[in-house]
Design a protein around this motif. Structure first.
Motif, PDB file in Angstrom:
ATOM      1  N   LYS A   1       0.821  -1.217   0.000  1.00 49.88           N
ATOM      2  CA  LYS A   1       0.000   0.000   0.000  1.00 49.88           C
ATOM      3  C   LYS A   1       0.846   1.254   0.000  1.00 49.88           C
ATOM      4  N   ILE A   2       1.913   1.246   0.803  1.00 46.13           N
ATOM      5  CA  ILE A   2       2.716   2.467   0.873  1.00 46.13           C
ATOM      6  C   ILE A   2       3.439   2.715  -0.448  1.00 46.13           C
TER       7      ILE A   2
ATOM      8  N   LEU B   1       2.211   1.959  -3.368  1.00 53.97           N
ATOM      9  CA  LEU B   1       1.196   2.525  -4.238  1.00 53.97           C
ATOM     10  C   LEU B   1       0.978   4.001  -3.921  1.00 53.97           C
ATOM     11  N   ILE B   2       0.911   4.284  -2.619  1.00 62.46           N
ATOM     12  CA  ILE B   2       0.679   5.671  -2.224  1.00 62.46           C
ATOM     13  C   ILE B   2       1.840   6.554  -2.684  1.00 62.46           C
TER      14      ILE B   2
ATOM     15  N   ILE C   1       1.262   7.114  -6.383  1.00 65.38           N
ATOM     16  CA  ILE C   1       0.134   8.015  -6.590  1.00 65.38           C
ATOM     17  C   ILE C   1       0.534   9.448  -6.270  1.00 65.38           C
TER      18      ILE C   1
END
Lengths: 450, 431
Positions: free
Chosen positions: B243-244, B246-247, B250
């Motif tokens: 997730k991190i 991806l963040i 993004i």
């Protein structure tokens, strides 16, 4: 040459009471008789002129668009969009409107109408049609003519065109325009019977020709330059606006990814989970808000596009003046040279070159009788030429007077409309900012509660 | 973790002279006598308890609340500053000035200034990992940027790296165990030649390589008996890492799109000015729009710098942290694997049972220490992470609100001016 003033046969009489303002005005009519209930008319001139007054307030709308298939001129199957045009007359007393006419037209028929108007009203800045193909697109809009968003915007543009014509003090009285709204079948034939097509071709050719005019009316030259500048600057603006829209779309949509990832992340978090999840929801709201924002902006772009195309129409009027002026100058020049020739023949001095003179020199003198005959011919030509010059002069001045009046009218309309468009743009930006503040304030609350 | 934010304390990680400490907290520069007292007292005090002798002010109390650790006064302040380029015949490299201010007794002085290069930071990290294999060592900025780098030493790269190195040292300083590491002290205080000679001591390259080989080998055997709690932690780390990352992507993408948007807006505004030159009536309106767009551009620039100050470095640090975490888990697994293999050997009586039993005893202790250290540090790390993420995103949201407020103000003021003009025109008509 084309007619200067509108052919009385093509005009409905009398003139409307007052010239009208914006495109959403309704057509005001003079007192008259049976306009309503007047169904499809034949093109009998005088009967039309007498009976067709715009009696009451007229509302025109292009209310629907429909996909159709048919066969084209080459008997091949084609798909096109047809638009429903509804005309209503509004009773003064109670404000109720009654549907008087309703028919379907396709874009090519609108084009035909406009080309006709261009030919018969060369001194008028004729309202433009919405674009044939989608231009200045940014990546989301499809350039496909069948795309529903494009069709919808075109529907609005066509309605706008009709309203502009209907609110023009001179164009609104045109018979062909009236028939366009009221006579579905046979209208194309009626237009073609006016023979405007031939004139349309020669008009186009003339407008595109290069020639040097010596003494145009300076005001028209200025306006011509202005129309070039206007075209150039609006094109530039629309191009960059499309790029700005594209980028803005990107910024908003990427934020949507936060929503998804936050949601997945919240699954492993205990304390932070709820905050992440709800913040993610706001990111989704933010990302989807851009669609409406840019849809609104597209209408703003359409308003600017109208004036981009109007600039072309303005230019055409100026060019027409230059053409007439050039024609006048050529005629005057020709007359002057004929006069000179005549004088030389009469006095026997040869100052100007003439073929006849040369051949005479080479092959021998002509007889006095021959010379007399030539002088006579020239004098006739000079007479004729002077008449023509006089009428051309008159035509030219009439044109300048009428065209300048319409240009002034156009300028006022343009200033009003552009100002309104720019202000509406500001209103859109304000709305976008307010939405942004709300979403991010909500998101901030979610984050701070994590 | 990290430095004290905002008002009361010094050490913004910026260029120029390091900020002074707040007078009422600790005044190193002006009050040498007090410093002596503090130094002596510091050596007597249990480092983990709050010292009543340290002067406190309400503001420093507030600052203490922001510490993630025990309410202990911070007594080690580090800045990384002033990158400088050095050119030798063999290579070009950058050094950074590392300034340390401290009241701790074990330091010979209260202020140190040394120059360090990236290699030195790498060395320090390695030593910390060796000394504390199951503690979560803060990450270093990457050696090279993977894509888009032509000039290895362009200004943005150097500044980003400087900030990250600053963060790295401060995180170590705030860590309850790592802050007292001897190599850390040497790093902060030794002159260049001292550091070189210190580096040469300790296990040599070959020894360390040997350790690495054994580690890889044992990790390939896999861990059969990883305790449940560590399974949970591992699971968290895997998902967090995804997730991190991806963040991070993004966020970088948003920054890029915003920059492209700004470029277009910078071209967009002036077109209205150009247009106003051919108009008479609409001039003010067009100029007004151009002004609004310009103000929005300024707001965008401010927003972008905010993002690159707060969100992007934090998110990126945690991307690197997630790699660190996976490494820590592996090392814990390796330590356990060592024990497991000895136990297995004992079961199958592969070698001398007495010796094995003794070894197993030692290894069991080792495993227990490692697990406890990791568990404690994990909780600490997790808490920090949540605070950091929360504060970073709250800042982002705040920046966004502020951005839209600025743009709104610009457009509203334009609109008001236009409507005022309209009213003026109408009243003129009536005259």
């Amino acid at each position: 040459m084309e007619q200067l003033s509108p052919d009385p046969e093509r005009q409905l009489q009398p003139a409307p009471q007052e010239p009208l303002g914006g495109p959403d005005a309704v057509l005001e009519a003079a007192a008259g008789e049976e306009a309503e209930g007047a169904g499809p008319q034949d093109s009998g001139g005088d009967a039309m002129a007498e009976n067709n007054f715009w009696l009451k307030k007229i509302e025109i709308s292009v209310s629907e668009a429909e996909k159709r298939t048919g066969r084209n001129a080459m008997n091949m199957q084609e798909t096109y969009t047809a638009y429903l045009i509804e005309t209503r007359s509004v009773e003064h007393a109670d404000g109720q409107s009654v549907l008087t006419d309703s028919l379907w037209r396709r874009y090519s028929e609108f084009e035909l109408l406009r080309n006709y108007l261009l030919v018969y009203y060369p001194h008028i800045v004729v309202p433009p049609l919405p674009e044939k193909r989608a231009e200045f697109v940014w990546h989301k809009l499809s350039a496909d003519n069948m795309d529903p968003d494009f069709v919808e915007r075109r529907r609005i543009g066509l309605e706008n065109f009709l309203l502009r014509v209907a609110s023009h003090p001179i164009l609104c009285r045109d018979k062909i325009f009236y028939l366009f709204l009221t006579q579905e079948g046979n209208w194309k034939e009626t237009v073609n019977e006016t023979g405007f097509q031939l004139k349309a071709d020669s008009r186009l050719k003339a407008l595109n020709a290069t020639f040097r005019v010596k003494n145009p009316d300076k005001r028209f030259t200025e306006i011509k330059h202005y129309s070039d500048e206007l075209q150039s600057v609006i094109s530039h603006l629309l191009r960059v606006r499309a790029r700005v829209a594209d980028r803005l779309y990107g910024v908003y949509k990427v934020h949507g990814n936060y929503g998804r990832v936050f949601s997945e992340w919240s699954a492993i978090e205990k304390e932070m989970g709820d905050g992440l999840q709800s913040a993610g929801h706001h990111m989704d709201v933010y990302a989807s808000s851009i669609d409406d924002i840019l849809e609104d902006e597209e209408h703003y772009a359409d308003q600017l596009k109208e004036y981009l195309f109007y600039a072309e129409a303005l230019r055409a009027v100026c060019r027409k003046h230059e053409l007439m002026q050039y024609d006048l100058e050529m005629a005057a020049q020709d007359l002057a040279s004929k006069k000179q020739q005549c004088e030389e023949l009469a006095t026997g001095t040869v100052r100007t070159f003439s073929l006849k003179g040369m051949t005479t020199k080479l092959f021998g003198q002509e007889t006095p009788e021959q010379r007399e005959a030539r002088i006579k011919v020239l004098e006739e030509q000079i007479n004729e030429g002077e008449q023509q010059l006089k009428s051309k002069n008159l035509e030219g001045r009439e044109f300048v007077k009428n065209a300048w009046a319409d240009i002034e009218r156009f300028k006022d309309q343009k200033n009003r409309d552009l100002k309104e468009a720019l202000i509406s743009y500001a209103v859109m930006q304000i709305s976008m900012c307010k939405k942004g503040i709300q979403v991010w304030t909500n998101a901030k609350e979610c984050f701070s509660k994590m | 973790a990290g430095e004290i934010p905002g008002g009361g304390a010094p050490l913004p990680g910026s260029r120029g002279s390091p900020g002074l400490l707040r007078v009422d907290v600790l005044d190193l520069d002006e009050d040498e006598d007090d410093l002596e007292v503090f130094s002596k007292d510091a050596s007597l005090i249990d480092m983990n308890s709050f010292s009543p002798m340290m002067p406190t002010s309400p503001l420093s109390m507030i600052n203490q609340v922001k510490f993630e650790d025990e309410p202990e006064l911070k007594d080690l302040f580090i800045t990384v500053d002033e990158p400088e380029s050095h050119v030798t015949t063999i290579e070009t490299f950058i050094t950074y000035k590392v300034i340390t201010k401290t009241s701790r007794g074990e330091f010979d002085s209260s202020e140190f200034e040394v120059r360090r290069r990236y290699q030195d930071f790498l060395w320090l990290k390695g030593k910390l990992e060796d000394a504390h294999p199951t503690l979560i060592i803060p990450p270093l900025p990457e050696k090279f940027i993977v894509k888009g780098m032509v000039e290895r030493f362009n200004d943005d790269f150097i500044e980003t790296r400087r900030k990250a190195l600053h963060k790295f040292l401060n995180r170590i300083a705030d860590h309850p165990t790592l802050t007292f590491n001897e190599d850390f002290k040497v790093f902060l205080t030794a002159q260049a030649w001292e550091l070189s000679s210190h580096k040469k001591q300790g296990p040599g390259l070959l020894t360390r390589m040997g350790q690495t080989v054994r580690a890889v080998a044992s990790s390939m055997r896999g861990v059969k008996n990883r305790p449940e709690e560590f399974m949970e932690i591992n699971n968290f780390i895997e998902i967090f890492s995804q997730k991190i990352n991806l963040i991070d992507k993004i966020s970088q993408r948003i920054y890029k799109e915003e920059r492209d948007y700004l470029d277009e807006m910078k071209e967009y505004g002036p077109i209205h000015i150009l247009w106003s030159a051919s108009e008479e009536d609409v001039v003010d309106t067009l100029k007004g729009v151009a002004t609004c767009i310009e103000q929005c551009c300024k707001a965008t620039e401010k927003w972008m710098s905010g993002l690159s100050e707060s969100l992007l470095p934090i998110v990126h640090e945690y991307v690197l942290y997630s790699d660190t975490l996976m490494g820590v888990m592996k090392r814990r697994d390796q330590i356990q694997a060592e024990l497991d293999s000895k136990v297995e050997a004992l079961t199958y009586k592969k070698a001398d049972t007495d010796l094995l039993t003794e070894e197993i005893g030692k290894l069991e202790d080792k495993v227990e220490c490692a697990n406890n250290a990791l568990k404690a540090d994990w909780e600490r790390w997790k808490q920090n992470m949540q605070n950091d993420i929360k504060s970073a995103f709250t800042d982002v949201a705040e920046e966004n609100v502020h951005y839209y407020e600025q743009c709104l103000a610009a457009w509203e003021s334009f609109l008001t001016s236009q409507t005022d003009l309209n009213l003026e025109e109408h009243s003129e008509d009536k005259l």
